[in-house]
Design a protein around this motif. Structure first.
Motif, short mmCIF file in Angstrom:
data_model
loop_
_atom_site.label_atom_id
_atom_site.label_comp_id
_atom_site.label_asym_id
_atom_site.label_seq_id
_atom_site.Cartn_x
_atom_site.Cartn_y
_atom_site.Cartn_z
N LEU A 131 25.65 10.54 -2.52
CA LEU A 131 24.99 9.31 -2.89
C LEU A 131 23.99 9.65 -4.00
CD1 LEU A 131 24.74 6.27 -2.01
CD2 LEU A 131 22.86 7.00 -0.52
N VAL A 132 24.15 9.02 -5.16
CA VAL A 132 23.30 9.34 -6.31
C VAL A 132 22.73 8.03 -6.84
CG1 VAL A 132 23.18 10.44 -8.57
CG2 VAL A 132 24.73 11.33 -6.83
N SER A 133 21.43 7.84 -6.66
CA SER A 133 20.83 6.53 -6.87
C SER A 133 19.58 6.60 -7.73
CB SER A 133 20.47 5.91 -5.51
OG SER A 133 19.72 4.73 -5.65
N GLY A 134 19.37 5.54 -8.50
CA GLY A 134 18.11 5.36 -9.20
C GLY A 134 17.05 4.76 -8.30
N GLY A 135 17.41 4.53 -7.03
CA GLY A 135 16.47 4.03 -6.03
C GLY A 135 15.65 5.16 -5.44
N PHE A 136 15.30 5.01 -4.17
CA PHE A 136 14.28 5.88 -3.60
C PHE A 136 14.75 6.62 -2.36
CE2 PHE A 136 12.26 2.22 -5.66
CZ PHE A 136 11.73 2.89 -6.75
N THR A 137 14.20 7.83 -2.18
CA THR A 137 14.62 8.71 -1.10
C THR A 137 14.44 8.08 0.26
OG1 THR A 137 12.43 9.75 -1.15
CG2 THR A 137 14.19 10.83 -2.39
N ALA A 181 7.68 9.83 -8.68
CA ALA A 181 7.63 11.24 -9.05
C ALA A 181 8.57 11.55 -10.21
CB ALA A 181 7.98 12.10 -7.84
N ASP A 182 8.15 12.48 -11.05
CA ASP A 182 9.00 12.98 -12.13
C ASP A 182 9.82 14.17 -11.64
OD1 ASP A 182 8.20 11.18 -14.18
OD2 ASP A 182 6.34 12.32 -14.46
N PRO A 183 10.98 14.42 -12.24
CA PRO A 183 11.64 13.57 -13.25
C PRO A 183 12.36 12.40 -12.61
CG PRO A 183 13.01 15.47 -12.79
CD PRO A 183 11.75 15.65 -11.97
N ILE A 184 12.50 11.33 -13.33
CA ILE A 184 13.21 10.16 -12.81
C ILE A 184 14.72 10.39 -12.88
CG2 ILE A 184 13.77 7.74 -13.33
CD1 ILE A 184 10.85 7.29 -13.96
N LEU A 185 15.38 10.05 -11.81
CA LEU A 185 16.84 10.14 -11.78
C LEU A 185 17.40 8.85 -12.38
CD1 LEU A 185 19.04 11.49 -8.88
CD2 LEU A 185 19.79 9.61 -10.34
N GLY A 186 17.89 8.94 -13.58
CA GLY A 186 18.43 7.78 -14.28
C GLY A 186 19.85 8.03 -14.73
N ARG A 187 20.22 7.38 -15.81
CA ARG A 187 21.61 7.40 -16.30
C ARG A 187 22.08 8.82 -16.61
NH1 ARG A 187 23.92 3.01 -20.59
NH2 ARG A 187 25.93 3.97 -21.09
N ASN A 188 21.30 9.57 -17.36
CA ASN A 188 21.70 10.92 -17.73
C ASN A 188 21.79 11.83 -16.51
OD1 ASN A 188 21.78 10.18 -20.43
ND2 ASN A 188 19.70 10.91 -20.85
N ALA A 189 20.85 11.66 -15.58
CA ALA A 189 20.85 12.51 -14.39
C ALA A 189 22.05 12.22 -13.48
CB ALA A 189 19.55 12.30 -13.61
N LYS A 190 22.50 10.97 -13.45
CA LYS A 190 23.69 10.67 -12.65
C LYS A 190 24.91 11.39 -13.21
CE LYS A 190 22.45 6.28 -10.51
NZ LYS A 190 23.03 5.05 -9.95
#
Length: 297
Positions: free
Chosen positions: A174-180, A212-221
């Motif tokens: 599960l890889v999300s721009g949401g929260f843990t 918290a940084d770094p933000i998991l966004g488009r590139n991180a997915k």
């Protein structure tokens, strides 16, 4: 036959007449078609074909079935079953945008949801939009997270998708721009091997308005898709990625089977494979699983 056109409808919504219409549409533009194979009665079927590129078959099928609640997936016959699943969470594995629902606890759902909609359609920078929305929640008591979780519902087919792929040896992330707070609970409930997301910062029982940084966004997915595939020793052609927002698009386009699931317009337009009508079981049918193969949780 070296290719297959898979038709998927909401349960009970796929008729032999619809399948025949798709077959006739392919034949009309020069395809050789084989005998249809029902994967799930009145729900999903494979139509083998040769002589056309998948994009041609996809376009012909969509034109022939325009206006019908049927999803169409054209692809090569070989290597359909994937060994790695990467899934978005919000509006994909769960039915809602958890950040919007959390904002509802603060009485500002409409304000935050408007920003979410624009970000998910690629109109705003994801990281900047995330920081802005989280900042608007500063001071909200952390008990609101639990209340939001208690109201969160799984997308139909989520458990079957993960359980079936796990049972057949696939790694599921599960890889999300949401929260843990949410991804950890969703991963445990659905059966994902792991989860990756962002962390809301809190102090003295309240949200600080920061992430918290770094933000998991488009590139991180996309990077996570590539990293996990490398860890499994497989190529990207052996992966499936599914999501609905603009921050999912890079991983969707890179995966062997990249699926825009009930997606935002910019994502639906750019992804070659779409599921607009069926549930998440459609990803299993796209991989050639039959109803009898599906693990029911």
């Amino acid at each position: 036959m070296d290719h297959v056109l898979t038709l998927v409808a909401p349960r009970g919504g796929l008729s032999p007449a619809t399948l025949h219409a798709a077959r006739d549409a392919l034949a009309a533009i020069g395809a050789t078609t084989g005998t249809p194979d029902w994967l799930s009665p009145d729900e999903a079927a494979d139509l083998p074909f040769a002589g056309l590129a998948p994009q041609q078959a996809d376009a012909a099928g969509r034109a022939a079935l325009e206006g019908q609640a049927v999803d169409i997936i054209a692809q090569g016959s070989a290597g359909r079953r994937k060994r790695l699943l990467i899934a978005d969470m919000d509006s994909t594995i769960v039915t809602t945008e958890t950040l919007d629902e959390l904002a509802g606890q603060a009485g500002i759902k409409d304000r935050i949801a408007a920003i979410t909609k624009r970000a998910m359609n690629g109109e705003l920078d994801f990281e900047g939009a995330l920081r802005e929305r989280v900042g608007m929640l500063k001071g909200l008591g952390v008990e609101a997270l639990q209340r939001t979780w208690e109201e969160t519902e799984l997308m139909p087919g989520a458990r079957e998708l993960v359980a079936t792929m796990r049972a057949n040896g696939a790694r599921c992330a599960l890889v999300s721009g949401g929260f843990t707070f949410f991804t950890g609970r969703v991963a445990a409930l659905v059966g994902f091997h792991e989860h990756h997301s962002n962390m809301l910062l809190e102090a003295d029982g309240r949200l600080t308005g920061h992430v918290a940084d770094p933000i998991l966004g488009r590139n991180a997915k996309l990077a996570t898709l590539k990293r996990l595939a490398a860890e499994e020793g497989i190529g990207l052609d052996a992966t499936v990625a599914v999501g609905d927002g603009a921050n999912d698009l890079d991983m969707i386009q890179a995966a062997g089977l990249g699926v825009a699931f009930r997606a935002k317009p910019v994502v639906a337009a750019a992804a070659r494979v779409r599921i607009d009508h069926g549930d998440l079981r459609g990803l299993l049918f796209a991989q050639g699983y039959r109803a009898a193969d599906i693990v029911l949780d």
